[in-house]
Design an enzyme around this catalytic site. Structure first.
Site, PDB file in Angstrom:
ATOM      1  N   GLY A  29       0.828  -1.202   0.000  1.00  0.00           N
ATOM      2  CA  GLY A  29       0.000   0.000   0.000  1.00  0.00           C
ATOM      3  C   GLY A  29       0.864   1.253   0.000  1.00  0.00           C
ATOM      4  O   GLY A  29       2.031   1.210  -0.421  1.00  0.00           O
ATOM      5  N   SER A  30       0.336   2.319   0.542  1.00  0.00           N
ATOM      6  CA  SER A  30       0.942   3.647   0.366  1.00  0.00           C
ATOM      7  C   SER A  30       2.307   3.821   1.000  1.00  0.00           C
ATOM      8  O   SER A  30       2.995   4.805   0.722  1.00  0.00           O
ATOM      9  CB  SER A  30       0.013   4.711   0.942  1.00  0.00           C
ATOM     10  OG  SER A  30      -1.232   4.631   0.285  1.00  0.00           O
TER      11      SER A  30
END
Lengths: 378, 626
Positions: free
Chosen positions: B320-321
């Site tokens: 993810g981020s």
């Protein structure tokens, strides 16, 4: 010497005629036996040797008593001794049957008696007595031997179904040898060799009962031994082989000391001896045995009456068979049948009866010049 | 008496025949003895020695495993075991059946022991039963004469006093498998009941912990009992191993993650020392030491929360981020953006022919610069940047920062991750790389798969000034032949500009500490000890039309399997970065809502213990546990 008749040999004269050399040889052998029991117990005298010493003393007393006995008295005892042995063997059979196991002894108080050992010498005494009662022509004929043969066969049979095949065969062998020496016409022996298989087969089919057959069968079946006779023999051969010519030395037996060798104090004691003293020790031991047996032959040859001759060679044959069968089985040339090494293996009954046997030999020697009647006079 | 001379003559003649026969038989015995004792003597001497001399292998005590303070985590408990040796058991089955009087032993076990005896050489003892209590061992020893071939040996069993805490990092011990037997010739492996490390540190440092076999030549009697020791070479105990882990922190983190399928790693960003490596749910390694039951083993293996796996090293998820730091740094380094450049986020980005991808905030972030892209975690910024950057550049930087390789050298149970490249996609799926693939990866999704430790490592290398730090879990240099103190080394500098690192750091600072930051709720609220970091929320599945129809609009309403993964990687303190914490909660929900608060608690604990760690005097590992 001619001057002495039946019962008038004074004790001092008897003492003079005592075969000291044979006596010393026997003592030496017994001493080696005690040392081996001490060694088999890994240097422990109290385990086996001490009780063996008691039997040795008892046996020596019996031997001397028998040696100085008037031969007439021994002849008198022949049949009572036979009846007693027969009763003891029957007792063993009854106790064995009720106990369910194969037992070879009866306990009288703390002492265990093996009647089958006694039977070997009963055979000698009985047949010597009977041989003396025959003259030359009578002893050649088979018909005169039928009753004594049946008498011996009953001892043989009762021993066989104990089951103790080894001792039974020894009884048979000694009887056959004695009758041969006594003068039975040789072609009966030829006849015997050919008829034996037939007799065995017939008795197997019609005489033996099922449980007796089973007992005999187990003797021939090596699997019957729960620990495996094959294992015994391998360990025994390892003992001899690892001992080599010089041996590992006194108390250095590893096969016996570490319990690889079974029955190391009884039937397999010769293997312990072989491992510790090697071939050189064995040669010495065998020469000792041979010397003792040869002494018996000399006694027989010098004896002037058939009774003494048969006693001496009968006892010598028994002694020889003990030695040969034991050595044969521990070296793997004969099956393991449970015969002790005479005067060395632990075992009171064998010790006492073997010394009793030498008592007979000495008796024959002491009374060698006696004039003996055909029949007993009362 | 008539014709007595004739009788005597016959007697004498026949006595010679008998005597001759006897002499013949005696010579037969004599020849036999000569054959045995002279001709075959050598053979029987060997057989006699084989009988009495037995060679015994002495098993060493396994080395202990301790934490950085010397707290023992894996020790050895004394117990007794029963062995049976075929060469001393004339009838093994009878011996085993007699054993039933002393210990519970069923027929299948006996069958199994007999089977194992058949395939081993006669002199090798085979395990009958271990974990015997002293009274059982004593009774059997007393009755040993009736149990030929059975011997009672003292043995040690591995024991893990903290049970399931850190089970995956310590690993467990188990029976020697066939493959090890084939490749490793150590005699110890042949010993009955010998156990080797199967996972974690037990496996990684197996040869160090195992020790070296000793031996003795003994004289044994017929039932296999030793009567004399002829020669003895003692076994060399295994070396103890000291981990970098602080067990107090490990326990604390374990509690924080209780009930979740989650993983967390705490690491020193300068030295690479891993202070805790936690994976929940866990399992009890003591069950393996005793021999695990089949159904328990199956349950552990089939559980979808994978209790056997060390998920901090092996959990394979898209990050993810948190991956945006790599893209941001790459873009700065490659001169594609400057910190001040902005992109406009209207909540989505359209490209090519009808392709459209949303930002997590459908309302859009408006004009976004680098700092805001990190603190507010704008996706569109990275969609734009990554298109200019291209997958090759992203992969290159990701690799330098530790992705796509196993971070800890020589430690089992790590996942390499997937760092996709054009070649990889071609080989794996026979597809050509498309823009959309790059766009997915720019926000740490798509084909990209990493582990919590890799996430932590990338942050460590970024915040320690750009040094390629290598994680380690063990304090010393260990080898099969010994343990030596680790020599600190200077890690190679990664070729990036310090000012670019600082630009990214600023974004991470704001992500936690600015009012608009995604992890603002997890700020440590301390002026002199601030945490920076990055959240990540990994979509595992889009909420479907059908789900919306059922009234499911929020992630937390969905069943566990469909929920998002929560990820957070934080570094503290900001003024002098030292510790990185990486928390990943599988199907936990949002990174900021679930992972970041856990990371905050852990970081507070780290601050509390930091001074203790700095003051551990160096102790010799061989003294551990005494």
């Amino acid at each position: 010497m001619i001057g002495y008749s039946n019962n008038n040999l004074p004790f001092t004269e008897k003492l003079k005629r005592f075969p000291l050399f044979l006596f010393l040889l026997i003592l030496l052998l017994c001493f080696i036996g005690l040392i081996m029991l001490y060694s088999a117990a890994r240097g422990d005298f109290s385990r086996w040797a001490s009780s063996q010493l008691i039997f040795l003393c008892l046996g020596l007393i019996i031997m001397c008593v028998v040696a100085f006995m008037p031969p007439r008295f021994i002849r008198l005892l022949a049949w009572p001794m036979y009846i007693t042995t027969l009763v003891l063997l029957l007792l063993v059979m009854i106790i064995g049957a009720s106990g369910g196991g194969a037992e070879r002894w009866i306990a009288i108080g703390p002492i265990r008696i093996q009647p089958s050992e006694i039977a070997k010498y009963t055979t000698v005494v009985l047949l010597a007595h009977i041989a003396q009662s025959f003259d030359w022509d009578e002893s050649r004929q088979i018909k005169n031997w039928i009753i004594p043969l049946l008498a011996v066969f009953s001892l043989f049979f009762l021993t066989l179904i104990q089951p103790d095949m080894g001792t039974a065969l020894l009884i048979a062998m000694v009887a056959i040898t004695i009758i041969f020496l006594a003068g039975l016409h040789w072609w009966w022996y030829l006849f015997g060799i050919f008829s034996a298989p037939v007799i065995i087969m017939l008795s197997w089919k019609f005489i033996l009962r099922e449980y007796q057959k089973k007992r005999v069968e187990t003797l021939f079946n090596p699997e019957s031994d729960p620990l495996g006779s094959g294992y015994h023999i391998i360990q025994s051969k390892i003992s001899f082989g690892s001992g080599g010519f010089f041996g590992k030395g006194f108390l250095q037996s590893t096969q016996g000391g570490l319990d690889y060798l079974p029955e190391k104090h009884t039937d397999f004691i010769f293997a312990v001896f072989g491992e510790e003293f090697g071939l050189q020790g064995e040669i010495f031991l065998i020469l000792l045995y041979v010397l003792i047996i040869f002494s018996c032959y000399i006694v027989a040859w010098r004896c002037r009456h058939q009774f003494g001759r048969i006693l001496a060679l009968g006892a010598a044959t028994n002694f020889f068979l003990y030695m040969f069968v034991n050595m044969g089985m521990v070296t793997g040339i004969l099956p393991v049948v449970g015969v002790p090494l005479p005067l060395i293996s632990k075992g009171g009954s064998a010790m006492v009866v073997i010394l009793f046997g030498f008592g007979l030999v000495m008796n024959a020697h002491i009374h060698r010049d006696m004039v003996m009647k055909k029949q007993l006079e009362f | 008496m008539r014709r007595d001379p004739e009788r005597k003559r016959i007697f004498t003649r026949r006595s010679f025949i008998v005597g001759g026969a006897q002499a013949g038989l005696v010579s037969l015995v004599g020849y036999r003895l000569f054959d045995l004792q002279v001709l075959q003597s050598h053979k029987f001497k060997t057989m006699s020695d084989k009988n009495r001399i037995s060679f015994r292998v002495l098993t060493p005590r396994r080395g202990l495993i301790a934490d950085c303070f010397g707290l023992v985590l894996a020790k050895n408990k004394k117990s007794f075991q029963l062995n049976i040796t075929r060469e001393h058991a004339p009838n093994p089955e009878a011996s085993l059946l007699k054993l039933k009087n002393f210990i519970p032993l069923n027929d299948t076990e006996i069958e199994d022991i007999l089977d194992r005896m058949r395939v081993r050489p006669a002199f090798v003892p085979v395990l009958v039963k271990d974990h015997l209590i002293a009274s059982e061992a004593f009774n059997i020893e007393e009755a040993s004469f009736d149990l030929p071939g059975i011997t009672v040996e003292q043995s040690y069993n591995r024991f893990y006093p903290y049970n399931e805490i850190g089970a995956q990092i310590l690993g467990y011990v188990g029976s020697v498998d066939k493959k090890t037997l084939e490749t490793d010739s150590d005699v110890l492996l042949e010993q009955p009941g010998f156990r080797i490390g199967k996972d974690g540190a037990e496996r990684a440092y197996e040869k160090t912990l195992r020790g070296r076999a000793g031996n003795k030549r003994v004289e044994v009697n017929v039932s296999g009992r030793i009567v004399d020791i002829l020669e003895s070479n003692p076994a060399h105990q295994g070396f103890n191993v000291v981990l970098t882990i602080d067990w107090a922190l490990q326990e604390f983190v374990h509690e924080q993650l209780a009930g979740l399928s989650a993983a967390a790693v705490i690491m020193d960003i300068h030295t690479g020392k891993i202070m805790a490596s936690v994976s929940t749910p866990s399992y009890n390694p003591n069950k393996f030491a005793r021999g695990i039951k089949h159904n328990e083993w199956a349950a552990l293996n089939e559980s979808k929360m994978a209790p056997m796996q060390n998920k901090s090293l092996r959990g394979a998820w898209s990050p993810g981020s948190t991956f945006k730091i790599i893209v941001a740094l790459a873009a700065l380094e490659e001169g594609i953006v400057s910190p001040k450049d902005t992109y406009f986020c209207r909540g989505y980005l359209e490209w090519g022919n009808n392709y459209k991808k949303y930002c997590w905030s459908r309302a859009g972030h408006g004009n976004v610069n680098l700092d805001e892209s990190l603190s507010e975690s704008c996706d569109v910024y990275y969609y734009e940047v990554s298109q200019k950057l291209g997958i090759d550049k992203i992969s290159k930087y990701a690799k330098v920062f530790g992705f796509g390789q196993r971070p800890i050298p020589n430690f089992p149970g790590q996942f390499k991750g997937i760092l996709p490249t054009r070649r990889w996609l071609k080989q794996r799926y026979d597809q050509d790389w498309r823009i959309g693939d790059t766009i997915n990866i720019s926000i740490g999704q798509g084909y990209l798969v990493t582990t919590p430790l890799q996430n932590a490592l990338s942050f460590a290398r970024l915040t320690n000034g750009g040094y390629a730090v290598v994680p380690r879990i063990i304090r010393d240099d260990v080898h099969p032949w010994g343990v030596w103190p680790y020599k600190d080394k200077v890690f190679p500098k990664i070729n990036v500009k310090l000012e670019n690192l600082n630009h990214v750091l600023k974004g991470l600072y704001n992500a936690v500490n600015s009012p608009k930051g995604t992890a603002r709720k997890s700020s440590l609220n301390m002026d002199n000890w601030k945490m920076i970091g990055k959240t990540g929320t990994v979509q595992t599945r889009r909420i479907t039309v059908e789900e919306r129809a059922r009234g499911i609009t929020k992630d937390e309403d969905r069943i566990w399997d469909f929920r998002d993964h929560a990820n957070f990687v934080g570094v503290a303190p900001y003024h002098a970065p030292r510790w990185v914490v990486s928390v990943f909660v599988e199907h936990g929900g949002g990174g900021s809502a679930v992972a970041a608060p856990i990371a905050k608690e852990i970081m507070l604990k780290v601050k509390e213990r930091e001074a203790l760690w700095d003051n551990i005097p160096y102790f010799n590992s061989s003294g551990v546990g005494e």
